[in-house]
Structure formats: C-alpha cells, structure tokens
Design a protein around this motif. Structure first.
Motif, PDB file in Angstrom:
ATOM      1  N   THR A 309       0.841  -1.203   0.000  1.00 45.11           N
ATOM      2  CA  THR A 309       0.000   0.000   0.000  1.00 45.11           C
ATOM      3  C   THR A 309       0.875   1.252   0.000  1.00 45.11           C
ATOM      4  N   ALA A 310       0.323   2.310  -0.566  1.00 47.66           N
ATOM      5  CA  ALA A 310       0.900   3.648  -0.431  1.00 47.66           C
ATOM      6  C   ALA A 310      -0.243   4.550   0.002  1.00 47.66           C
ATOM      7  N   GLY A 311      -0.185   5.082   1.186  1.00 55.78           N
ATOM      8  CA  GLY A 311      -1.271   5.881   1.748  1.00 55.78           C
ATOM      9  C   GLY A 311      -1.437   5.453   3.183  1.00 55.78           C
ATOM     10  N   SER A 312      -2.205   6.075   3.955  1.00 52.09           N
ATOM     11  CA  SER A 312      -2.984   7.246   3.760  1.00 52.09           C
ATOM     12  C   SER A 312      -2.407   8.378   4.623  1.00 52.09           C
ATOM     13  N   GLY A 313      -2.491   8.321   5.952  1.00 51.91           N
ATOM     14  CA  GLY A 313      -1.899   9.335   6.817  1.00 51.91           C
ATOM     15  C   GLY A 313      -2.227  10.736   6.348  1.00 51.91           C
ATOM     16  N   TRP A 314      -1.211  11.598   6.319  1.00 50.79           N
ATOM     17  CA  TRP A 314      -1.416  12.965   5.828  1.00 50.79           C
ATOM     18  C   TRP A 314      -1.012  13.036   4.366  1.00 50.79           C
ATOM     19  N   GLY A 315      -1.471  12.049   3.605  1.00 44.95           N
ATOM     20  CA  GLY A 315      -1.077  11.932   2.209  1.00 44.95           C
ATOM     21  C   GLY A 315      -1.473  13.137   1.379  1.00 44.95           C
ATOM     22  N   PRO A 316      -0.722  13.404   0.315  1.00 44.27           N
ATOM     23  CA  PRO A 316      -0.946  14.586  -0.505  1.00 44.27           C
ATOM     24  C   PRO A 316      -2.081  14.415  -1.514  1.00 44.27           C
ATOM     25  N   TRP A 317      -3.286  14.374  -1.029  1.00 48.10           N
ATOM     26  CA  TRP A 317      -4.434  14.273  -1.931  1.00 48.10           C
ATOM     27  C   TRP A 317      -5.650  14.911  -1.281  1.00 48.10           C
ATOM     28  N   ASN A 318      -6.647  15.240  -2.115  1.00 49.28           N
ATOM     29  CA  ASN A 318      -7.919  15.736  -1.596  1.00 49.28           C
ATOM     30  C   ASN A 318      -8.716  14.511  -1.184  1.00 49.28           C
ATOM     31  N   ASN A 319      -8.929  14.331   0.105  1.00 48.46           N
ATOM     32  CA  ASN A 319      -9.516  13.054   0.523  1.00 48.46           C
ATOM     33  C   ASN A 319     -11.024  12.968   0.309  1.00 48.46           C
ATOM     34  N   VAL A 320     -11.744  14.103   0.394  1.00 49.34           N
ATOM     35  CA  VAL A 320     -13.214  14.047   0.275  1.00 49.34           C
ATOM     36  C   VAL A 320     -13.681  13.468  -1.066  1.00 49.34           C
ATOM     37  N   PRO A 321     -13.111  13.932  -2.217  1.00 48.19           N
ATOM     38  CA  PRO A 321     -13.616  13.389  -3.489  1.00 48.19           C
ATOM     39  C   PRO A 321     -13.456  11.883  -3.626  1.00 48.19           C
ATOM     40  N   PHE A 322     -12.471  11.306  -2.957  1.00 46.08           N
ATOM     41  CA  PHE A 322     -12.345   9.845  -3.015  1.00 46.08           C
ATOM     42  C   PHE A 322     -13.569   9.183  -2.378  1.00 46.08           C
ATOM     43  N   GLY A 323     -14.059   9.776  -1.292  1.00 39.61           N
ATOM     44  CA  GLY A 323     -15.267   9.249  -0.649  1.00 39.61           C
ATOM     45  C   GLY A 323     -16.482   9.437  -1.530  1.00 39.61           C
ATOM     46  N   VAL A 324     -16.556  10.582  -2.195  1.00 43.23           N
ATOM     47  CA  VAL A 324     -17.711  10.868  -3.064  1.00 43.23           C
ATOM     48  C   VAL A 324     -17.707   9.923  -4.263  1.00 43.23           C
ATOM     49  N   LEU A 325     -16.546   9.754  -4.890  1.00 47.99           N
ATOM     50  CA  LEU A 325     -16.471   8.905  -6.087  1.00 47.99           C
ATOM     51  C   LEU A 325     -16.709   7.433  -5.765  1.00 47.99           C
ATOM     52  N   SER A 326     -16.311   7.010  -4.587  1.00 45.06           N
ATOM     53  CA  SER A 326     -16.457   5.587  -4.249  1.00 45.06           C
ATOM     54  C   SER A 326     -17.815   5.272  -3.621  1.00 45.06           C
ATOM     55  N   GLY A 327     -18.688   6.273  -3.549  1.00 41.65           N
ATOM     56  CA  GLY A 327     -20.063   5.996  -3.120  1.00 41.65           C
ATOM     57  C   GLY A 327     -20.279   5.987  -1.626  1.00 41.65           C
ATOM     58  N   ILE A 328     -19.409   6.644  -0.887  1.00 38.24           N
ATOM     59  CA  ILE A 328     -19.622   6.691   0.562  1.00 38.24           C
ATOM     60  C   ILE A 328     -20.579   7.832   0.915  1.00 38.24           C
ATOM     61  N   GLY A 329     -20.516   8.910   0.181  1.00 45.95           N
ATOM     62  CA  GLY A 329     -21.438  10.018   0.420  1.00 45.95           C
ATOM     63  C   GLY A 329     -21.553  10.904  -0.799  1.00 45.95           C
ATOM     64  N   GLU A 330     -22.354  11.953  -0.666  1.00 41.43           N
ATOM     65  CA  GLU A 330     -22.467  12.955  -1.730  1.00 41.43           C
ATOM     66  C   GLU A 330     -21.743  14.219  -1.276  1.00 41.43           C
ATOM     67  N   LEU A 331     -21.300  15.012  -2.244  1.00 46.62           N
ATOM     68  CA  LEU A 331     -20.665  16.276  -1.880  1.00 46.62           C
ATOM     69  C   LEU A 331     -21.745  17.286  -1.502  1.00 46.62           C
ATOM     70  N   GLY A 332     -21.562  17.948  -0.363  1.00 49.28           N
ATOM     71  CA  GLY A 332     -22.557  18.902   0.106  1.00 49.28           C
ATOM     72  C   GLY A 332     -22.116  20.334  -0.074  1.00 49.28           C
ATOM     73  N   ARG A 333     -22.970  21.246   0.355  1.00 47.94           N
ATOM     74  CA  ARG A 333     -22.674  22.678   0.243  1.00 47.94           C
ATOM     75  C   ARG A 333     -21.401  23.037   1.013  1.00 47.94           C
ATOM     76  N   MET A 334     -21.229  22.420   2.193  1.00 47.49           N
ATOM     77  CA  MET A 334     -20.056  22.750   3.000  1.00 47.49           C
ATOM     78  C   MET A 334     -18.796  22.057   2.493  1.00 47.49           C
ATOM     79  N   ARG A 335     -18.919  21.429   1.345  1.00 46.49           N
ATOM     80  CA  ARG A 335     -17.823  20.764   0.653  1.00 46.49           C
ATOM     81  C   ARG A 335     -17.207  19.606   1.433  1.00 46.49           C
ATOM     82  N   GLY A 336     -17.982  19.103   2.361  1.00 43.96           N
ATOM     83  CA  GLY A 336     -17.619  17.833   2.972  1.00 43.96           C
ATOM     84  C   GLY A 336     -18.578  16.806   2.412  1.00 43.96           C
ATOM     85  N   GLN A 337     -18.332  15.544   2.770  1.00 51.43           N
ATOM     86  CA  GLN A 337     -19.265  14.516   2.328  1.00 51.43           C
ATOM     87  C   GLN A 337     -20.517  14.511   3.180  1.00 51.43           C
ATOM     88  N   ILE A 338     -21.651  14.266   2.569  1.00 50.75           N
ATOM     89  CA  ILE A 338     -22.876  14.009   3.316  1.00 50.75           C
ATOM     90  C   ILE A 338     -23.195  12.533   3.091  1.00 50.75           C
TER      91      ILE A 338
END
Lengths: 515, 98
Positions: A309-338
C-alpha cells in the motif's frame, strides 16, 4: 369462547414438534459449513449495505457535476499560512493563544480547561505519527522493541523479552511467517478489506481504480505544512517499482498499486453538536488521532497478507472526493461529504493505493446534493461566512480578491479545485476563524446540517426517504429543521455540565462505540 | 439488541393487540359496524400518535427538547384530533340512527 380455545391435541402438538425438529435437522445438514478461511471470506458484501432510498450511479459520475477535462492536479493544499505574511501570522497566532487563555479563565462553556486539555493531546498523537503515509518502512524502523514471544534468530530459542526476537511482530509479511500470500477474487478481497477496515476502527469502505480520474486528485507536491517539514515540496509521482519510496525530491507510488481502498473515519456526534467550540474540535482531533492508529493497523494488515500500500496518513491528496467517487457520500454545500448514515460527521477519508485486486464501487445519490440547494443552514450558521449562501452551485472558484478575513494575498487555487460544480468555500476564512476566535475547529456547519441527526428519532429516516425521491419538500424540511430547534445544541445543561455527566452525554453503548 | 426501548415497544404492541381485540369484541357485542372511512381516520390518528410518542421520547435523548415539544404540537395534536373525529363520527352516526 370456542373460537379462542385451542383445538390442538397433545398428540398433534408432539407430532408438530417432531416434524419441526426433523426440519431443523435437515436444514442444518444442508447448510454450508466453512472448511477454511477462503470459504469464510466469501461472506459479506462487495458494497456497503445501504438503506432503500440510496441509488447507485455510474462510475466517476457522482451527483456533483464534474468536468474531468478541467480538473488538474493541485500543487498542494493550504488554507491559512500561504495566504498571510509573517506579521499577520504572528498577530493572529497571538490572538489564538490570548483568546484561548481568556476562555479557559472564564470557564467559557465548550471552551473550558477540560475541552482544551482533551483536544491538544489528541493532536500530539497525530503529529507523532502523521508522516507514515508511504509504505511501512517508517513504521517498521520507528517501532521500538516490545514484549512479544518469538525466537532468537541465532539460537532458535524461545524469547519473551523486550528485544527484537524475529520479524514476527510489528509489521509482518507472509514471507517471515513462512506461508503463501493470500490470493482471492476481487469480490472476496472487497469483503475481507471491509471487515479489516471495521476491525481497525474505520467505518464505510469504497473501492476505486487509480485511473485518469482519481490520479488528478493527488497533489503535484507534498503539502507545505511545518509539521511535515521533511516532506515539503517533494514531487508526488508514479513509477514502475515494487515498493513505494521517498527521496529528497520525490515521493513515489508504485504503478502496480492501481486499486484504491477508501475508508471513512467518523467523528462523535454529541460533542460535535456543541459548536463552535474547542469541545467540537476535540472530537475532530480524537478522530484524527484514531485515523493514525487505524492507518498503522490497517496497512500492517494488508502488508501481512502479502500486498503493498501507499497511503494514507497525511497523504498529498484531496480526501473528500475519493469518498464521493467511491459511493460513501455525496458532496454537500459545506464541501464535505454528506453520508446516508451520519451526514457530514466524517472526519477523514483514508486513501490507500494498493496492488490487492479489488472491484470498484460507484457513487451514490440519496438527494443530499440536491437538498443543499434549498437548505443552506450550514452557510447561515458559518461564523466566518466561508460557505456561499447562493442556491445554485457553480464552476467558479472563490475570487482571488475576496477580502473575507483580510488575507495578505489570497490564493484560492490552494483550497478550491476548478472543474466541479459546487459552492466554493473560502477555506482561508474558515481556518482564520478557528485561529482568531480561539475556538479551534468550529464545526458550526456540521452541527447545523439536516443530515447530522442521530438515528433515534424515526422522523429523520422519514425525511431522508422523502428527500431521496423528490426535491419539492426540501425547503420545507430545512425550515422545519430550524423551527424544531435542531442544529447547534441549545441545551444549556449540556454546554455547562457536559464533563460531569458522562452517562448522559457520552454513554457506553455496547462494545464498539464508534458507530 | 434487546433493550428497555425494545421492551417498551413490545408492551405497546401487546397493549394495541389487546385493545383492538377488546374494541372489535365490544363493537360486535353491541352490533356496531364502522364505516371504512371511520377506520381509516382512526387508524391514521393512532399511527400519528405512536409516531409522536416515539419522536417525543427520542428527541430528548438527542438533546433537542424544543423538537420534542414541537412534535407534541405538530403531530401529536392532529393525531388526537383525528382519533376524536373518528370517535365522534361513529357516536353521532349511531345517535342519528337511533
């Protein structure tokens, strides 16, 4: 009374019991019996079990509109330091400490000595371990000898002592256990990893490919954070190598790690609802600390079954979109996952690039992103005005001349990623409120969200069911949420006596309390 | 999974079962037959009443006391009105017939 009287004789009753017993026996005999771990791992879902109202979408096409041609890798993420000169940073940092001290002296509800005292050590735990995000070498090197049973490699004698005995503790591999690595189908692996993630302290799990979409979410360079000084500015690249590695100039993800495991770390609800305050941020800090323990445990597991594995910790990526793309939540107004399960009460999305074969999971739609158009309670609650109040999302990012919170020179590209239709948050203004108010972390948006509710009242599931099917009641539900007094908790006893009523405000509910 | 909460709802379920049995028997003994709309209004009121109780109780557990009282007003009051309407429809119809 005849119709209420049983007509079953004792003989018939015993006959029925006999038949039932035979039936149970036959079913038991025909039931599958597990002979080994291979068979056991076939149980479980490839995807998370979802409520009926959650719909699955196409891969890489979440409810938030994305123009993948516009999306480019960000240089790095920064929401405060890079937007201020040294004099301003000094001034505001002093405000932070002065205001914190003042609130502690005043015993300010939510910002008492206890709230500050519980928050800071959690971050200390994070900082002690936060740079272990490429491979397991760092963890292995830094793991001190512990008490464990093993064998002295020279003499072969059993050793139980605080010395290195064999490799059989800390980070292990199939090689040093003397067994073949695990081989499973992608579907078996998905169920296995879901179980391991839960075991290690994670919540929902999703799977993606490292492809033309997801690679764009990885920053070009490692972040410019003082706490990661040894990694600042290093280029993040992919190479055809066996293991991830790091030099003075670059950090390398192996090309073979073309699958991505996405795991959510949740945060506790009750303290988060007392926002903005140190208390709310303390639950944030706790979840970050837990994410570090999760990372070490989880990556150790994958290593031990024979994969990289390579990740995760304070890895250099935007973590929220990974959750949105993988179906964990939707992107909300506050730009976090809902998420359907706990709204935006997600602290972190762990991202692991791996060579373990895995399927992909798709984005979901339960009406959350659409709901955000008509709601905006988070934007109204934001003390920094960092969340836009307009209805329709936009492809525009925060303007560079936005004077909110007086930046020296605002560089929105450091916190807004162009190419997606969202409500562009001003992350600098957000972070600046944490600093200057002394109420570190804030979380007023999370506490105000309609989806942050507990699962106890049945009304919440009714609302979610309706919201998923139609948007015509969205405004009504948002107004009702406000009228019913939901959002930031107003219960004064909870604010004042939180620390002295643990059974009421942080009850022990079963063995696992993280769900 | 069994908790005091489960037990309370089991007792409410038993009470409802016994209550319905007694109601139907009484109605049968007195020779009263209810119209379909009277059943629908009454049962709708009862469901709304149970929904109110559940949300009233749990809103306190969620630390939203204002929400708890709003449930009494917004769903509890209509629930009681619906049950009263159903009861009055039956009694007035029977009175008119006799």
């Amino acid at each position: 009374m005849d119709k209420f009287h049983s007509t079953l004789s004792r003989r018939d009753f015993m006959k029925a019991v006999g038949l039932a017993g035979a039936g149970v026996g036959a079913v038991t005999a025909a039931s599958p019996v597990f002979h080994d771990l291979d068979e056991v791992s076939q149980i479980g879902g490839v995807t998370e079990k979802r409520p009926w109202y959650v719909r699955e979408l196409e891969y890489a096409k979440p409810t938030v509109e994305i123009d993948w041609n516009v999306i480019q890798r960000q240089t790095h993420y920064n929401n405060w330091e890079d937007h201020l000169d040294q004099a301003e940073k000094d001034k505001r940092a002093h405000m932070y400490y002065d205001n914190t001290k003042q609130m502690v002296l005043e015993n300010n509800p939510g910002n008492t000595m206890f709230d500050v005292a519980i928050r800071h050590p959690a971050w200390t735990a994070v900082r002690r371990n936060m740079d272990y995000f490429f491979g397991v070498d760092g963890i292995q090197q830094d793991t001190p000898p512990g008490f464990e049973m093993g064998f002295d490699p020279e003499s072969g004698h059993c050793v139980i002592s605080p010395v290195w005995a064999t490799d059989l503790f800390g980070i292990i591999t199939p090689d040093n256990m003397g067994v073949p690595r695990w081989e499973g189908t992608p579907e078996q692996n998905a169920a296995l990893i879901r179980m391991a993630a839960r075991w290690c302290g994670g919540a929902e799990v999703g799977y993606l490919k490292a492809d033309e979409y997801t690679k764009k979410l990885v920053h070009k360079t490692c972040g410019v954070l003082p706490i990661l000084a040894d990694k600042n500015g290093k280029e993040v690249v992919w190479e055809d190598v066996d293991q991830p590695y790091e030099t003075d100039k670059k950090m390398v993800i192996p090309e073979k790690c073309n699958n991505i495991i996405v795991v959510v770390i949740r945060e506790a609800r009750n303290p988060a609802l007392m926002a903005p305050s140190y208390r709310a941020d303390a639950t944030t800090a706790k979840s970050y600390a837990r994410s570090i323990a999760f990372d070490i445990h989880f990556r150790g597991f994958i290593h031990a079954i024979g994969y990289t594995t390579a990740g995760s910790g304070w890895g250099p990526w935007n973590n929220v979109p990974f959750g949105v793309l993988s179906g964990i939540g939707e992107l909300g107004r506050m730009r976090g996952q809902i998420t359907p399960s706990c709204g935006p009460l997600i602290r972190k999305v762990e991202v692991f690039f791996t060579d373990l074969p895995l399927p992909t999971t798709n984005p979901i739609d339960f009406g959350a992103n659409r709901f955000c158009m008509d709601c905006g309670l988070c934007a109204k609650a934001c003390p920094a005005s960092a969340i836009p109040t307009f209805r329709e999302p936009t492809y525009e990012i925060t303007p560079a001349d936005d004077a909110n919170s007086n930046p020296t020179k605002l560089i929105p590209e450091y916190f807004n990623l162009s190419g997606k239709k969202v409500w562009p948050n001003n992350d600098f203004a957000c972070h600046n409120f944490w600093v200057t108010s002394g109420k570190h972390g804030c979380a007023a948006c999370v506490a105000s969200c309609v989806f942050s509710k507990d699962i106890k009242s049945s009304i919440h599931e009714v609302v979610k069911g309706v919201v998923s099917q139609t948007g015509i009641f969205n405004g009504f539900f948002a107004n009702m949420d406000h009228a019913f007094g939901y959002g930031i908790v107003k219960d004064q006893n909870m604010w004042d006596n939180f620390w002295f009523e643990p059974d009421k405000y942080w009850p022990l509910e079963g063995i696992e309390t993280n769900l | 999974m069994w908790s005091l909460y489960t037990l309370i709802w089991m007792l409410i379920g038993i009470a409802l079962g016994v209550g319905f049995t007694v109601l139907i028997n009484r109605l049968g003994q007195k020779g009263i037959s209810l119209r379909l709309y009277e059943w629908i209004i009454g049962i709708a009121g009862l469901i709304l009443f149970l929904f109110t109780i559940q949300n009233f109780y749990t809103a306190f557990q969620e630390f939203y006391s204002q929400a708890a009282y709003m449930f009494l007003l917004v769903t509890g009051l209509p629930a009681i009105i619906l049950m009263l309407v159903s009861w009055q429809l039956v009694t007035r119809r029977i009175k008119a017939q006799s």
